[in-house]
Scaffold this motif. Sequence first.
Motif, mmCIF file in Angstrom:
data_model
loop_
_atom_site.group_PDB
_atom_site.id
_atom_site.type_symbol
_atom_site.label_atom_id
_atom_site.label_comp_id
_atom_site.label_asym_id
_atom_site.label_seq_id
_atom_site.Cartn_x
_atom_site.Cartn_y
_atom_site.Cartn_z
ATOM 1 N N PRO A 28 6.882 23.618 -29.326
ATOM 2 C CA PRO A 28 6.067 24.549 -28.525
ATOM 3 C C PRO A 28 6.891 25.672 -27.902
ATOM 4 O O PRO A 28 8.095 25.549 -27.715
ATOM 5 N N ASN A 29 6.194 26.763 -27.591
ATOM 6 C CA ASN A 29 6.728 27.892 -26.821
ATOM 7 C C ASN A 29 7.982 28.497 -27.453
ATOM 8 O O ASN A 29 9.112 28.212 -27.063
ATOM 9 N N SER A 240 2.007 36.800 -22.378
ATOM 10 C CA SER A 240 2.060 35.348 -22.250
ATOM 11 C C SER A 240 0.849 34.794 -21.521
ATOM 12 O O SER A 240 0.781 33.590 -21.245
ATOM 13 N N THR A 266 -1.266 33.610 -26.880
ATOM 14 C CA THR A 266 -0.201 33.431 -25.895
ATOM 15 C C THR A 266 1.122 33.686 -26.596
ATOM 16 O O THR A 266 1.633 32.848 -27.332
ATOM 17 N N THR A 281 4.761 32.262 -30.420
ATOM 18 C CA THR A 281 3.644 31.841 -29.577
ATOM 19 C C THR A 281 3.892 30.438 -29.007
ATOM 20 O O THR A 281 5.011 29.937 -29.035
ATOM 21 N N THR A 282 2.829 29.808 -28.532
ATOM 22 C CA THR A 282 2.942 28.460 -27.981
ATOM 23 C C THR A 282 3.090 27.399 -29.065
ATOM 24 O O THR A 282 3.059 26.210 -28.778
#
Length: 441
Positions: A28-29, A240, A266, A281-282
């Motif tokens: 993630p992220n 974000s 995001t 992205t996420t």
Amino acid sequence: MLIATSICLVAFQQLSAQWQVTSGPTQPNVTAIIPNGSNLFGVTSTAVSITSNDGGNWAIVSGTTTGPYYSLATKGSDIYVGAGGGGFYQSSNNGTNWTNTNNGLGAYDVRCLAVDNGNIYAGAFGVYKSGNNGLNWNKINSWNALVASLAVKGDTILAGTISNGMYLTVNGGVNWNTINNSGLPSQISAVSFFKSKYLAGTNSGLYVSSNNGSTWTATNVTGAISSFLVVGSNIFASSSSGGGVYLSIDGGSTWAAINNGLTNLTVFSLAVNNGYIFAGTTGYVWKRLLSDVLPFTVTTSANPVNGGTTTGSGTYTSGSAVTVSTSTNTGYLFSHWSENGNNVSSDTSYTFSISSNRNLVAEFSQITKIEENSIDYFLNIYPNPANGFIILETQTEKFITLTNLLGEVLFNEKAIGRKEIDVSHLPSGMYFVNNKKFVKE
């Protein structure tokens, strides 16, 4: 078989004109992505990954380093990673081996990295600089704040902090000033230069300064901004807080979302490589052809230059309607718009949907005298001599041109059939309509 091939082609063209998700990274992220040669690196809190085929495949390359990871930078063939607890890692072989070189960096998280003129800058609890590839570090500021973003251009450095606004130095860190934060939120998550302007991404919008940070102007983007990317005369910004990716083609004054096909809005990071723009992205990195989103340029000119004036030159987003226009100077006639030697329109005002750069030339011809080959035997003029009006009759549509003995154009208009022209304002004398004489009493 031919029909099936055509359907596949259309589907590919539609797909390539929007964002497409790549195969990773699956963590993630994706807080930072950066190109190095033909490779692209992405960092998440738990891993550093690499792709050598524009996201077709990703592989983790951070097995010998310790996270959490925050930032990326490159210099030549070297890759740098900023990590937690003062971690700074360097690899010269695309992540196969890493070296931790953080002498003097302290134990704070390295949230951002920048490279300029061979020097490496790290944003941690303050700003640090290394002139020997990260082997040794020196803190170049006296204030204490957690730095979330850095922009470096020569001796000018912008440092955006988590809660203390923005700091500026114009002498390489010898002296720092707190930029006037009037109207600028104190949480600065992204900073960048664009020509003589400063850009600031905050937790509540995007701001632009044209006077070295003395004053700031809020733009039409109001969400949280996480990163900037400058490509030529164009600026991209990532949101974000669910705004996706924005593009400005006018130096940051106005912004438009370019999210066609992007289902994960995001976005933490942006990069350009191999003709694509990438968005972290996420979960996963997305990509889109850069040529689909960059604006096209329209250039207009007159030939000869004294023939008239043109309007419509500028930059336009793909698919927008563009109108170019021309006005004719005395002694000339407009013929047509040409491009690469081809006639594209005979209208003085020409409108088209833009899908490529255009170079349009308004072609004019000079009126010096009535040539014999312009004789129109189907043009009748009466009465002759005339006083108030003359009446013209033509069997085919013609450009009717009224000139005086000096060749000055007094009337120029398309006509067919019967046409009345007011000549009451003209002084007495001899005139020409196309090649035929008439007398004004």
